[in-house]
Design a protein around this motif. Sequence first.
Motif, short mmCIF file in Angstrom:
data_model
loop_
_atom_site.label_atom_id
_atom_site.label_comp_id
_atom_site.label_asym_id
_atom_site.label_seq_id
_atom_site.Cartn_x
_atom_site.Cartn_y
_atom_site.Cartn_z
N ASP A 234 56.15 16.75 23.83
CA ASP A 234 55.94 18.07 24.42
C ASP A 234 54.87 18.06 25.50
N ASP A 235 54.31 16.89 25.80
CA ASP A 235 53.24 16.77 26.80
C ASP A 235 53.83 16.20 28.09
N THR A 236 54.23 17.07 28.98
CA THR A 236 54.90 16.65 30.22
C THR A 236 54.02 15.75 31.06
N GLU A 237 52.73 16.09 31.18
CA GLU A 237 51.81 15.30 31.99
C GLU A 237 51.66 13.88 31.42
N PHE A 238 51.55 13.77 30.12
CA PHE A 238 51.42 12.46 29.48
C PHE A 238 52.64 11.60 29.76
N LEU A 239 53.82 12.16 29.59
CA LEU A 239 55.05 11.40 29.79
C LEU A 239 55.24 11.02 31.26
N ALA A 240 54.87 11.93 32.15
CA ALA A 240 54.99 11.64 33.59
C ALA A 240 54.06 10.50 33.98
N GLN A 241 52.84 10.50 33.43
CA GLN A 241 51.90 9.43 33.73
C GLN A 241 52.40 8.10 33.19
N LEU A 242 53.00 8.13 32.02
CA LEU A 242 53.54 6.91 31.43
C LEU A 242 54.65 6.33 32.30
N GLU A 243 55.51 7.19 32.82
CA GLU A 243 56.58 6.75 33.72
C GLU A 243 56.00 6.08 34.96
N ALA A 244 54.97 6.70 35.52
CA ALA A 244 54.38 6.18 36.75
C ALA A 244 53.72 4.82 36.50
N VAL A 245 53.05 4.67 35.37
CA VAL A 245 52.41 3.39 35.04
C VAL A 245 53.46 2.32 34.80
N ASP A 246 54.57 2.69 34.15
CA ASP A 246 55.66 1.72 33.93
C ASP A 246 56.21 1.23 35.26
N ARG A 247 56.38 2.13 36.21
CA ARG A 247 56.87 1.72 37.54
C ARG A 247 55.86 0.79 38.21
N PHE A 248 54.58 1.11 38.08
CA PHE A 248 53.53 0.27 38.66
C PHE A 248 53.60 -1.15 38.10
N SER A 249 53.63 -1.26 36.76
CA SER A 249 53.59 -2.58 36.13
C SER A 249 54.87 -3.38 36.38
N ALA A 250 55.96 -2.69 36.71
CA ALA A 250 57.23 -3.38 36.98
C ALA A 250 57.32 -3.88 38.42
N ASN A 251 56.32 -3.57 39.24
CA ASN A 251 56.37 -3.93 40.65
C ASN A 251 55.23 -4.86 41.06
N MET A 252 54.82 -5.71 40.15
CA MET A 252 53.77 -6.68 40.47
C MET A 252 54.25 -7.67 41.53
N ILE A 253 53.30 -8.29 42.19
CA ILE A 253 53.59 -9.21 43.30
C ILE A 253 53.03 -10.58 42.95
N ALA A 254 53.63 -11.64 43.47
CA ALA A 254 53.21 -13.01 43.16
C ALA A 254 51.84 -13.33 43.78
#
Length: 401
Positions: A234-254
């Motif tokens: 029920d915490d929209t902000e929490f879930l949105a932040q989690l999505e954004a962090v997941d995208r960040f960690s999935a886009n690491m560079i060599a």
Amino acid sequence: MDLLPPKPAQVATAASNVAHKLLYGGLADLRPMPRTLIDDGELREVYHYRPAAKATESGDPVLLVTPLAAPAICFDLRRGCSLVEHFVTQGRPTYLVEYGEVSFKNRSLGMEHWVDEVVPEAIKTVSEHAGGRPVHLVGWSLGGIFALLSAADQPNLPIGSITVVGSPIDVRKVPLMAPVRPLLNLNFTEGGGLVTRGYQAMGGIPKPLVNWAFQMSSVQKLITKPLAVATHLDDTEFLAQLEAVDRFSANMIAYPGRTFGQLYHRMVKGNALAKGSMTFGDRTIQFSAIKAPVLVFGGATDGIAPVKAVKAVVPLLTGSTEVRFEIVPGGHLGMLTGRAARTSTWPVMDEWIDQWSTPAAKKKSPAAKKPAAKKKAADREAIGANPHRRYGSAGSRSLGR
């Protein structure tokens, strides 16, 4: 939403969040802030963020310095939790230097490439683009170390101030390294240790390994993530932040091979920065040569760059006009662009940049017109005196030089 019977309103919000996640791709607003490429070179891209529709751009420019391996979206994580958005909507001229994709052909590039060329050229470009004004650097993690080394090596660069966020200087004070430290000096063959032979053979550290390492640094959160999601439906902000962090960690560079080798042998094994210097060829760069004022942030729950590891730089900056240290809420990424950063890290940055901006820029700065800035001079000198900040002056140090 907790483990107790939820209220009807919580159920409705949770259902809406799940529907948005399943039907519309997610809850986070991941639109990047509009920007324009103004300069580029080998693993160097300098961008200018376009002014917001209702903001007039004025004052000294801010240059965001990206660390290696991490994507530049660390500064522009999502709308509402974007340091770029924060600066741009204030009317600050905002710039970014990032490095693009690192490939096998870049394996011979060392840290010198960033310290000698990438960061200094970005500073000069931004200063020129902003009408010759001094540039305020904001570097996160290794980006902060690059900013410090560049400023130390070339003290006459047009730098107004330096802000260092979560940059580990004394690696021996990083608990995550303790279990592997006994293995660092083991030699398995005449050609060197297993780690050395590995990164040399691969020409660096590829993206999948970087991504895995970042996730393992927060393994506890990784394990408890399903429960955290279930109890925050029920915490929209929490879930949105989690999505954004997941995208960040999935886009690491060599990491380029030679650069990783320097980081591994000099910083991790040798702990060179804790002594206040780094040697490249026949020259030694000393942190004591930095003239610009420096603001240093440590994250209260940062496991990658704990407070003690970051704070170690403070006594080394003996030539700086002023050095300040601030503890703020959050882990390694959260302290920069987490939800709490909006009321802790970012206001401190605003005060610091305004303090060291040129007189003409101070008069025009939107942040300087806020009620919080209208304090007594004695209060302004204490970086921990802002009553709206999560962490007060007990977690701060102000060192006048």
